[in-house]
Design a protein around this motif. Sequence first.
Motif, short mmCIF file in Angstrom:
data_model
loop_
_atom_site.label_atom_id
_atom_site.label_comp_id
_atom_site.label_asym_id
_atom_site.label_seq_id
_atom_site.Cartn_x
_atom_site.Cartn_y
_atom_site.Cartn_z
N SER A 155 0.83 -1.21 0.00
CA SER A 155 0.00 0.00 0.00
C SER A 155 0.85 1.24 0.00
O SER A 155 0.61 2.17 -0.77
N ALA A 171 2.69 2.08 -3.15
CA ALA A 171 1.88 2.71 -4.20
C ALA A 171 2.05 4.22 -4.17
O ALA A 171 2.00 4.89 -5.20
N ARG A 176 5.83 4.95 -5.53
CA ARG A 176 6.25 3.99 -6.54
C ARG A 176 7.37 4.48 -7.42
O ARG A 176 8.41 3.87 -7.51
N THR A 206 9.71 10.30 -10.66
CA THR A 206 8.53 11.13 -10.87
C THR A 206 8.25 11.98 -9.64
O THR A 206 7.95 13.17 -9.76
N THR A 263 7.93 15.98 -9.61
CA THR A 263 6.63 16.63 -9.60
C THR A 263 6.10 17.02 -8.22
O THR A 263 5.20 17.83 -8.14
N HIS A 296 1.66 22.13 -10.71
CA HIS A 296 0.44 22.46 -11.44
C HIS A 296 -0.80 22.28 -10.58
O HIS A 296 -1.87 21.97 -11.09
N SER A 297 -0.64 22.47 -9.31
CA SER A 297 -1.77 22.39 -8.35
C SER A 297 -2.44 21.04 -8.28
O SER A 297 -3.55 20.92 -7.77
N ILE A 298 -1.77 20.03 -8.79
CA ILE A 298 -2.38 18.70 -8.74
C ILE A 298 -2.14 18.09 -7.37
O ILE A 298 -1.08 18.23 -6.80
N THR A 299 -3.16 17.43 -6.85
CA THR A 299 -3.04 16.80 -5.53
C THR A 299 -3.35 15.32 -5.66
O THR A 299 -4.32 14.95 -6.30
N LYS A 300 -2.52 14.49 -5.05
CA LYS A 300 -2.83 13.06 -5.04
C LYS A 300 -3.00 12.63 -3.59
O LYS A 300 -2.13 12.89 -2.77
N THR A 301 -4.10 12.00 -3.32
CA THR A 301 -4.41 11.61 -1.94
C THR A 301 -4.49 10.09 -1.86
O THR A 301 -5.19 9.46 -2.63
N TYR A 302 -3.76 9.53 -0.90
CA TYR A 302 -3.80 8.09 -0.70
C TYR A 302 -4.34 7.83 0.71
O TYR A 302 -3.69 8.20 1.69
N ASN A 303 -5.52 7.25 0.77
CA ASN A 303 -6.10 6.94 2.08
C ASN A 303 -5.85 5.47 2.34
O ASN A 303 -6.52 4.60 1.79
#
Lengths: 475, 278
Positions: free
Chosen positions: A87, A90, A93, A97, A101, A123-130
């Motif tokens: 988990s 992920a 990974r 990158t 970024t 670029h204001s991108i958000t990645k959320t891993y719960n």
Amino acid sequence: MKCIIPGANIKVFGKAIHSLSKIGEELYLEPLEHGLALRTVNVARSAYGCFVFAPEFFYHYDNSWSGPEGEMGEEEETFKCKIQMKSVLAVFRSLPTLERTVDRCKVTLDEGPRLVFQLYCKHSITKTYNLTFQECETLQAVFSKDLCPNAITAQPKLLTEVVQNFQVSLEEITLIVSPEKVILKNYVESEPDPSKVLHTQMSLAAEEFDYFQIGVDTELTFCLKELRAILAFAEAAGMPISLHFETSGKPIVFSLEGDPAFDSNFVMATLADLGSTQGSQSSQQQALNRPSTSKTKRTAKRTQQQTRRNESGMMENRRFQENRQPNRSCAGGGSFLPMDSGFDDMMNDGMDDVMAMGANEMEEALSQEAAQQRNGTSLHEASPERSGSPEIPLELGKRPRAHYPEEKPTSHDQSHDDVSMVMEEEEQEQEDLVPGTPPSKRFRSMFFGISSQSQATQAPTDTAEVLCEDTDDED
Amino acid sequence: MSLSTQQGDEDDNNILVAKVDNARNISNILKAIHFRDTATVFASSNGLKVTVEESKCVQANAFIQAGVFQEYTIRQDSATFKVNLTVLLECLTIFGSSSAPGMNTALKMCYAGYGSPLQLLLEEGGVLTDCSIKTMEPDEMLDFGFSSANVENKVIMKSECLREAWSELDMTSEVLQILMSPDKPYFRLSTFGYAGSIHADYPKDSDMVESFQCEQTQTNRYKLSLLKPSVKALSLSCKISIRTDHRGFLSLQYMVRNEDGQVSFVEYYCCPDEEVEE
């Protein structure tokens, strides 16, 4: 709990997780006062890795947590959890990158309950891993680098280059040290015909190391796979790597301490060597009368330990032994799971004892130890890595475990889990209770001074002393 | 090297003749939709449209306009046939798929009508290859009934920001959930796998987003296994347009620039897994 990792440090954090993932399958996370601890232990309990990231590593570090009340009625003070390596991998990974970024990474605890990793990218991108997690007890190996007579510090590049010379498939590597030099060679003792196998050997002079102090000439064998994982991280971090060790059978500690922002320690069990030192100790075992010890060596080590330990330590050991005995199967003495409380006995045992324990015994031991914890027989607090004995007892709470097959190995086996059964066979033979089981190869090999492939080899050299009763009797 | 010298009386039987100097311009686009073995080719005066379908739920189309070809003649209004796409791609890349500078594979494609095989003549560096691929009865193509008039939400963004997210999608999740909304988080891709839920948010003011038109919040789920192959198209493209209509049907359109700077389009249609009421 809330930690924010700056973009520049995400690569290191990710690399740490990658290296821990090569050791164990679960990542133990604990935000402590002095930093965020990431730890893991391998399935066989023969390798342990720990990274502690100090508050300076983070933009923001807050380890406070108002958790539910503990079993004793007091509030749980720190948050402890374990997550599956898959988990958390992920999230981290692709390190290139991430490096490119991600601006920062926030780790928080959510009602969910989820452990949340949020990557704030360009670029204001958000990645959320719960991520789902399991609450658990602290995973802590107790070991002391300071008490090790041998210490070597090397640049990771040096060790990486050396290790590259060995076959990729090589499992175990032997390190032979003397005050002038170090020899690394592939471990061939377990091969049926050592003369038919490729032997690789490299010597390094003391001058090649940044720091070289050998107090005790020794020959150690340990797992190469984990060493590679450690070296991969050390090289990426550009930090010198220190080795602290004593003799075969005692664990070896690899540590990286160059950066004030984080610390890392890896403890690995070493194969017990059947050298002359063991023979002299066997005579001492009789004096100890430790019913739950199955092996000479373990007892012998305990003896050694005792001479170093103080009175109270010894007392604790005996009491612990007594408490444990009824539930303890003789194999392995369950010693690789020293819990923080009252398990000083385990502190005395080396990591090799750890190997001896099969999964089932582990569960037994765990429940017993958990019970002991609750009884407040705690004499040894969960301490930071630098305290305690040179052995590697591990503290661990209730952990569900896969069940390992219980068949008696009739052929040379490499599974650490089956060692316990092998031990029992040896016990029986020692008691002249041969039930028709063929002697295990390991047992025979011990007589000839050749250790088995498993790191849990014990060394009952020439004794027929029964040190531990069969599980059969206890059932 | 053009194959104009190869004209023969075969051309009289051919209803479709198309020539291109660089076969990679065709093969790369076709690779973007290559997730099944068979494809249906629809040739018209506009060019070629190659369609691949899966499970009656997802359809991918590659549009190769007539202008991409150096020569394109069709004698009928249209011609439709089914062909093995795997074989077609292997033939098109018979000289290898690496792009050595200056060495292009020239292609001449001929089709003589219903029942005839698709003839390919490929040439590179003086070496000629002749392929004849059997054609099959075309299946009925799905009509997703996706019309621009029914589009509720539309986002156009640069492909590069989606590439990593798409290729790292948690495959233990059965679905990919797409949320588009005039409010935060604007555009969100979510998966729900064994590890937990993972969300990737792309705000409308991000410089990667070229256009953002959302009338109302829509959340739709699509089978991840069906959409995952579109990562090929994503990696080839420079821009992607994501649209959903009032039924929740998804349209992904990719703008692909080939080696000669010409633009072709690839399109994926997918029907939603289940309606998620907002």
